[in-house]
Scaffold this active site. Structure first.
Site, mmCIF file in Angstrom:
data_model
loop_
_atom_site.group_PDB
_atom_site.id
_atom_site.type_symbol
_atom_site.label_atom_id
_atom_site.label_comp_id
_atom_site.label_asym_id
_atom_site.label_seq_id
_atom_site.Cartn_x
_atom_site.Cartn_y
_atom_site.Cartn_z
ATOM 1 N N TYR A 149 0.842 -1.207 0.000
ATOM 2 C CA TYR A 149 0.000 0.000 0.000
ATOM 3 C C TYR A 149 0.877 1.256 0.000
ATOM 4 O O TYR A 149 0.745 2.122 -0.866
ATOM 5 C CB TYR A 149 -0.889 -0.029 1.236
ATOM 6 C CG TYR A 149 -1.901 1.100 1.322
ATOM 7 C CD1 TYR A 149 -2.989 1.156 0.451
ATOM 8 C CD2 TYR A 149 -1.781 2.099 2.292
ATOM 9 C CE1 TYR A 149 -3.935 2.173 0.554
ATOM 10 C CE2 TYR A 149 -2.716 3.111 2.395
ATOM 11 C CZ TYR A 149 -3.798 3.146 1.528
ATOM 12 O OH TYR A 149 -4.730 4.166 1.630
ATOM 13 N N PHE A 195 -13.856 -0.298 17.105
ATOM 14 C CA PHE A 195 -14.294 0.083 18.457
ATOM 15 C C PHE A 195 -15.809 0.251 18.512
ATOM 16 O O PHE A 195 -16.457 -0.175 19.459
ATOM 17 C CB PHE A 195 -13.616 1.387 18.896
ATOM 18 C CG PHE A 195 -12.148 1.238 19.238
ATOM 19 C CD1 PHE A 195 -11.502 0.009 19.140
ATOM 20 C CD2 PHE A 195 -11.407 2.333 19.674
ATOM 21 C CE1 PHE A 195 -10.155 -0.126 19.450
ATOM 22 C CE2 PHE A 195 -10.062 2.215 19.986
ATOM 23 C CZ PHE A 195 -9.433 0.987 19.873
HETATM 24 N N1 LIG Z 1 -10.477 6.250 4.312
HETATM 25 C C1 LIG Z 1 -9.311 6.720 4.689
HETATM 26 O O1 LIG Z 1 -9.118 7.016 5.872
HETATM 27 C C2 LIG Z 1 -8.217 6.949 3.668
HETATM 28 C C3 LIG Z 1 -6.999 7.446 4.117
HETATM 29 C C4 LIG Z 1 -5.980 7.645 3.191
HETATM 30 C C5 LIG Z 1 -6.187 7.398 1.853
HETATM 31 N N2 LIG Z 1 -7.385 6.912 1.441
HETATM 32 C C6 LIG Z 1 -7.521 6.615 0.011
HETATM 33 O O2 LIG Z 1 -8.799 7.002 -0.445
HETATM 34 C C7 LIG Z 1 -9.269 6.083 -1.420
HETATM 35 C C8 LIG Z 1 -10.639 5.564 -1.018
HETATM 36 O O3 LIG Z 1 -10.551 4.939 0.260
HETATM 37 P P1 LIG Z 1 -11.835 4.343 1.013
HETATM 38 O O4 LIG Z 1 -11.628 4.520 2.448
HETATM 39 O O5 LIG Z 1 -13.057 4.859 0.384
HETATM 40 O O6 LIG Z 1 -11.626 2.794 0.693
HETATM 41 P P2 LIG Z 1 -12.685 1.722 0.173
HETATM 42 O O7 LIG Z 1 -12.017 0.397 0.237
HETATM 43 O O8 LIG Z 1 -13.996 1.875 0.869
HETATM 44 O O9 LIG Z 1 -12.883 2.162 -1.346
HETATM 45 C C9 LIG Z 1 -12.018 1.804 -2.379
HETATM 46 C C10 LIG Z 1 -12.856 1.487 -3.587
HETATM 47 O O10 LIG Z 1 -11.981 1.131 -4.675
HETATM 48 C C11 LIG Z 1 -12.495 -0.031 -5.315
HETATM 49 N N3 LIG Z 1 -11.370 -0.730 -5.947
HETATM 50 C C12 LIG Z 1 -10.340 -1.379 -5.354
HETATM 51 N N4 LIG Z 1 -9.503 -1.875 -6.272
HETATM 52 C C13 LIG Z 1 -10.015 -1.532 -7.487
HETATM 53 C C14 LIG Z 1 -9.616 -1.760 -8.823
HETATM 54 N N5 LIG Z 1 -8.493 -2.448 -9.107
HETATM 55 N N6 LIG Z 1 -10.385 -1.275 -9.825
HETATM 56 C C15 LIG Z 1 -11.533 -0.595 -9.554
HETATM 57 N N7 LIG Z 1 -11.965 -0.349 -8.304
HETATM 58 C C16 LIG Z 1 -11.207 -0.806 -7.280
HETATM 59 C C17 LIG Z 1 -13.151 -0.824 -4.190
HETATM 60 O O11 LIG Z 1 -14.079 -1.784 -4.642
HETATM 61 C C18 LIG Z 1 -13.794 0.311 -3.383
HETATM 62 O O12 LIG Z 1 -15.075 0.613 -3.860
HETATM 63 C C19 LIG Z 1 -8.221 4.975 -1.533
HETATM 64 O O13 LIG Z 1 -7.406 5.235 -2.644
HETATM 65 C C20 LIG Z 1 -7.435 5.123 -0.264
HETATM 66 O O14 LIG Z 1 -6.104 4.705 -0.421
HETATM 67 C C21 LIG Z 1 -8.401 6.664 2.322
#
Ligand SMILES: NC(=O)c1ccc[n+]([C@@H]2O[C@H](COP(=O)([O-])OP(=O)(O)OC[C@H]3O[C@@H](n4cnc5c(N)ncnc54)[C@H](O)[C@@H]3O)[C@@H](O)[C@H]2O)c1
Length: 335
Positions: A149, A195
């Protein structure tokens, strides 16, 4: 006939936690939204309200393969975000970040679209500097269980900035810190969802280590507001820019607050720390404040109340979610 003055926006990972909130925000602003997702961790349930909108379209597609569509803006969010999900198939995680970035940048170049990348505070690794500013290069283990990641996201940032330098592509890169809110998955192993679910079920709250590690939590509506402001900012402002809540609290304080808000009889139990778990993580958001006029507004207590209400509905069955196939039966991991 579509209205040619209406902006067409592609959201990859739009069926996920953040992506679904972003789709709704863009639809509310009158944009035409094409959501692309392979449903690895996202679900159609997250898009229930968006799917009722005439300007919304959903496409099943994996971003590790090229995509040919006509759009004006791209928000690239596709990537599993929680350790339990991204470590389940680490090779696919790296491919999603790296091949996904290459494919979306290639698309942006072809159609001359502005493109946003959801990067992460994980690019700072286990930081030796607090709070983290954007000019800190990080302290990342390249061969650990989180590397798929962390390094995938770092490489994606590199690709974005090389497309900017080499092809003058308008890019926007946000480093997102811990975000929470409705539509987080109950089994995603993140500290807030763990939690809350444990407290609502009256089970012991598992705190790893001594609970003195700090985290900062940003409520989802604040984060989405930051992303949209970044996309609207001047083309010269590319980021990377931190988006997160600088208010730090210890994991133990979080556990105690959640127990109180849930009115739960749960007690706290302590377990060994997982590997590569950062001791402290806190954004410096000076740049976001100056360039985007942005800072989080929703206090932790209020955001937790809304999130608890969501999980309460989910657990009591009033809101049904269908788990993505790939994550069924994955046990609860350390946060
Ligand atoms: N939520 C957080 O706290 C957080 C923090 C830092 C970064 N991010 C980044 O934000 C983005 C969204 O995070 P989230 O929390 O909504 O995660 P999430 O897992 O809920 O959403 C990710 C989405 O991407 C889709 N996905 C995964 N691999 C894929 C692929 N190869 N092709 C098409 N779709 C694909 C999944 O099905 C999902 O719908 C991510 O890139 C994550 O790295 C999130």
């Amino acid at each position: 006939m579509r209205d040619p003055s209406r902006r067409r926006v592609l959201v990859t990972g739009g069926a996920g936690f953040l992506g679904s909130h972003l789709c709704e925000k863009l639809l509310a602003a009158g944009k035409e939204v094409l959501c692309v997702d392979n449903f690895y961790t996202g679900t159609k349930d997250n898009l229930k309200s968006a799917m009722g909108e005439p300007l919304f379209e959903l496409m099943r597609h994996d971003v590790t393969f090229p995509l040919y569509v006509e759009v004006d803006e791209i928000y690239n969010l596709a990537c599993p975000a929680s350790p339990v999900h991204y470590q389940f198939d680490p090779v696919q995680t790296t491919k999603t970040s790296v091949h996904g970035a290459i494919n979306m940048l290639g698309l942006a170049k072809r159609v001359k679209a502005k493109i946003f990348q959801a990067s992460t505070s994980e690019v700072y690794g286990d930081p030796t500097v607090h709070p983290q500013k954007e000019n800190y290069w990080g302290h990342v283990n390249p061969v650990g269980s989180r590397s798929c990641y962390d390094e995938g996201k770092r490489c994606a940032e590199t690709l974005f900035f090389d497309y900017r330098r080499q092809h003058n592509l308008p890019i926007k890169v946000a480093r997102i810190f811990n975000t929470y809110g409705p539509r987080m998955h109950p089994n995603d192993g993140r500290v807030v969802s763990n939690f809350i679910v444990q407290a609502l079920q009256g089970k012991p709250i598992t705190v790893y280590g001594k609970g003195r590690q700090t985290r900062s939590f940003c409520y989802v509506s604040d984060l989405i507001d930051g992303i949209v402001r970044l996309m609207k900012s001047d083309d010269d402002f590319t980021g990377p820019v931190n988006l997160g809540n600088p208010h730090e609290c210890t994991v133990q304080e979080l556990a105690e607050l959640i127990i109180e808000l849930c009115g739960s009889p749960s007690r706290i139990v302590f377990e060994p720390l997982p590997s590569d778990d950062p001791a402290r993580r806190c954004p410096d958001i000076t740049l976001a404040k100056a360039m985007l006029g942005w800072q989080p507004k929703v206090p932790l207590r209020e955001g937790l109340e809304r999130t608890i209400e969501y999980f309460d509905g989910l657990l009591s069955g009033s809101r049904k979610t269908r788990p993505a196939r790939s994550r069924e039966n994955i046990p609860l991991p350390p946060p």
